[in-house]
Design a protein around this motif. Structure first.
Motif, short mmCIF file in Angstrom:
data_model
loop_
_atom_site.label_atom_id
_atom_site.label_comp_id
_atom_site.label_asym_id
_atom_site.label_seq_id
_atom_site.Cartn_x
_atom_site.Cartn_y
_atom_site.Cartn_z
N LYS A 12 0.76 -1.05 -0.01
CA LYS A 12 0.00 -0.08 0.01
C LYS A 12 0.91 1.05 -0.07
CE LYS A 12 -4.14 2.11 0.10
NZ LYS A 12 -4.44 2.16 -1.17
N LEU A 14 3.80 1.72 -1.04
CA LEU A 14 4.73 1.78 -2.31
C LEU A 14 3.70 2.39 -3.19
CD1 LEU A 14 7.41 1.47 -3.40
CD2 LEU A 14 6.70 -0.88 -4.07
N GLU A 15 2.34 1.84 -3.48
CA GLU A 15 1.52 2.07 -4.30
C GLU A 15 1.22 3.75 -4.30
OE1 GLU A 15 -2.43 0.54 -4.46
OE2 GLU A 15 -1.64 -1.49 -3.92
N ILE A 18 4.21 5.82 -5.50
CA ILE A 18 4.44 5.71 -6.96
C ILE A 18 3.28 6.90 -7.51
CG2 ILE A 18 3.91 4.49 -9.21
CD1 ILE A 18 5.17 2.01 -7.66
#
Lengths: 218, 349
Positions: A12, A14-15, A18
């Protein structure tokens, strides 16, 4: 169950990172466009400096995000199939931010005198370049969620880049048809090329993205 | 009182179990480990636990089929049968070729039948041989079917790449656990099946539970498989994951699921009873080759991606292993039984 929860926790995070990285790109594009417009209209003013400062901030925030994303991908061996591609994508998109920053710094340092009759050419060029970057940001986001949509966005990036080239060519013709000093003509040409170069870079990133998306789909 | 000689004789079965663990864990988790989606350590721990569970809970069905192929009632005969199968598997594993323990043990049993002049039950042998063809084909078909479903879903479900990666990891672990359970249930017969008719172990009480000779054999066999997983499976995992064809994480998941489904179908007494209850034809409970199942799945996926994705030389090496294994086990068993009977004076028949 703890390892799985932490796996999804990291996922979550890392999402979000990004998504946040692409937000910085979109925001930097908007601020860059405003910065150039302010310069063309009012010259080197406080408002221009504040736009430049914001682009510098966004660039360094994006750098921090890029390093975090790269660290997460490699230290947690995430997306082993595609992490090289993601790394390449993030790094080349990050170069766009550097180009925004460098171009505004060039305005700030050189303070070119742009005659009013050439101002609309620079405005049009900047608008077209920003459109290509906006489409690229959408393409980059699509790569992570729906790689099937990448070609449609890339098509627009390429279209806007070609338009930017045409505008740049017309602008340079107008510059050299004018009665300005040769030294100023050369300086103004360099600024036109510099701004147009951002769309060229966006096109290069789009080309890479097209290959990455094909790899994801096969 | 347990005769120490019994334990010595059982070592060949345990050796075979070790070889099976070393070789077949690669089929369950090789694709996941080879694609770096699951660490080898995690894979080894999960594989070991579920192999033992599968062997103890559901290992009986396929053991009966092997018993029909050759009822080896003398313990030294069972010892040599398992030993020759184990050597054949060990040799192939040493060369990094994923081989079939099922084929090795069938070859060895036929070697015993030749030596003892016992007739081989042709209907059972035909049933077993047919699974050698059906198993990889079925696995390939299931893999193609799953691949198309995944492709169809991927176009419609928009999941972030990073989240999809996490889901795939969990799915690979769950599918691997099911695969290990099915492997234990289906292949434990290969490890200790030949010892069951001899009933070598006296009943053993743990707490309030009395373990029969067969249950103790299943437990020991399961543990020996787990030992093989921990000590020697890494190399085969890398062969399957990397050498045969470049697999994506999705393909790895499909390969493991297809393998697990096929092994489960050929091992589940429950499924057999359910199908029989519906008046449908049942699936024979035969120890099938997990190597063939996973190679069938990988080839199925590779065909969909274009045959260029397959490394034919590696595939040829694997198929060569499949042919040579039962033949080698058969010859080794025949020669070994001859020595055991004529040199050591043992009763092998």
């Amino acid at each position: 169950m703890a390892p799985n929860l932490s796996l999804f926790g990291r996922t979550k995070q890392l999402e979000l990172q990004i998504d946040s990285f692409f937000d910085k790109v979109s925001e930097a594009a908007v601020v860059f466009r405003l910065g150039v417009r302010v310069y063309l209209k009012e010259g080197y003013t406080e408002e221009f400096v504040s736009r430049l400062d914001r682009v510098v901030e966004l660039e360094s925030e994006a750098d921090v995000l890029r390093r975090d994303i790269e660290k997460h991908l490699y230290s947690n061996t995430l997306i082993p199939d595609s992490r090289g591609d993601v790394l390449g994508l993030i790094e080349t998109v990050d170069q766009l931010l550097s180009e925004f920053e460098d171009t505004l710094w060039a305005f700030s340092i050189e303070k070119p005198s742009i005659p009013e009759e050439l101002g609309s050419g620079y405005r049009k060029l900047t608008n077209m370049v920003i459109k290509s970057v906006d489409e690229l940001a959408l393409s980059g986001r699509a790569f992570f969620r729906s790689p099937h949509d990448v070609p449609a966005y890339n098509h627009k990036v390429i279209l806007y880049e070609k338009e930017a080239d045409k505008i740049c060519l017309n602008l340079k013709t107008a510059i050299f048809d004018s009665s300005l000093e040769l030294s100023l003509k050369i300086q103004l040409r360099e600024f036109a090329d510099r701004i147009d170069g951002i769309a060229d870079l966006a096109e290069d990133v789009a080309d890479r993205l097209a290959i990455y998306a094909i790899k994801r789909l096969t | 009182m347990l005769d120490p000689l019994v334990l010595i004789f059982l070592t060949s079965g345990l050796f075979l179990g070790w070889a099976l663990g070393a070789n077949d864990a690669g089929n369950v988790f090789g694709t996941a480990v080879g694609t770096k989606m699951v660490s080898w350590r995690t894979a080894a721990i999960i594989c070991s636990i579920f192999v033992v569970l599968g062997a103890i809970v559901s290992g009986a069905g396929t053991s009966q089929t092997l018993g029909k192929l050759g009822a080896i009632s003398a313990l030294p005969g069972a010892f040599m049968t398992a030993l020759s199968a184990a050597f054949a598997v060990y040799a192939m594993t040493k060369f990094g070729v994923p081989v079939s323990t099922s084929q090795a043990i069938v070859g060895a049993i036929i070697g015993w039948n030749f030596f003892s002049n016992s007739p081989t039950d042709m209907s059972t042998l035909t049933k077993v041989l047919s699974t050698w063809i059906i198993c990889p084909l079925l696995s390939g078909v299931i893999a193609i079917f799953l691949y198309q479903i995944m492709k169809f879903s991927a176009k419609r479900v928009r999941i972030h790449m990073i989240r999809a990666d996490a889901y795939k990891r969990v799915a690979l672990i769950v599918a691997g656990a099911l695969g290990a359970y099915s492997l234990g249930a289906n292949n434990i017969a290969n490890v200790v099946g030949v010892f069951i008719p001899a009933q070598p172990l006296p009943p053993f009480q743990v707490g309030g539970i009395i373990l029969s000779s067969t249950q103790q054999l299943f437990l020991l066999g399961g543990l020996s498989i787990a030992l093989g997983v921990f000590t020697y499976s890494k190399r085969v995992m890398m062969t399957l994951g990397n050498d045969l064809g470049r697999l994506s994480a999705t393909s790895a998941l499909i390969a493991v699921i297809s393998h697990s489904v096929v092994l489960f179908m050929f091992a589940s007494v429950g499924l057999e009873t359910w199908l029989a209850g519906l008046g449908l034809p049942t699936i024979p409970l035969v120890p099938v080759s997990s190597s063939q199942a996973v190679v069938g799945a990988i080839v199925g996926i590779s065909i969909l991606q274009g045959a260029a994705a397959i490394r034919w030389s590696v595939l040829a090496k694997i198929i060569f292993g499949w042919i040579i294994t039962p033949v080698a086990a058969c010859i080794l068993c025949f020669i070994g039984l001859f020595f055991l009977q004529n040199v050591f004076g043992m009763v092998v028949v």
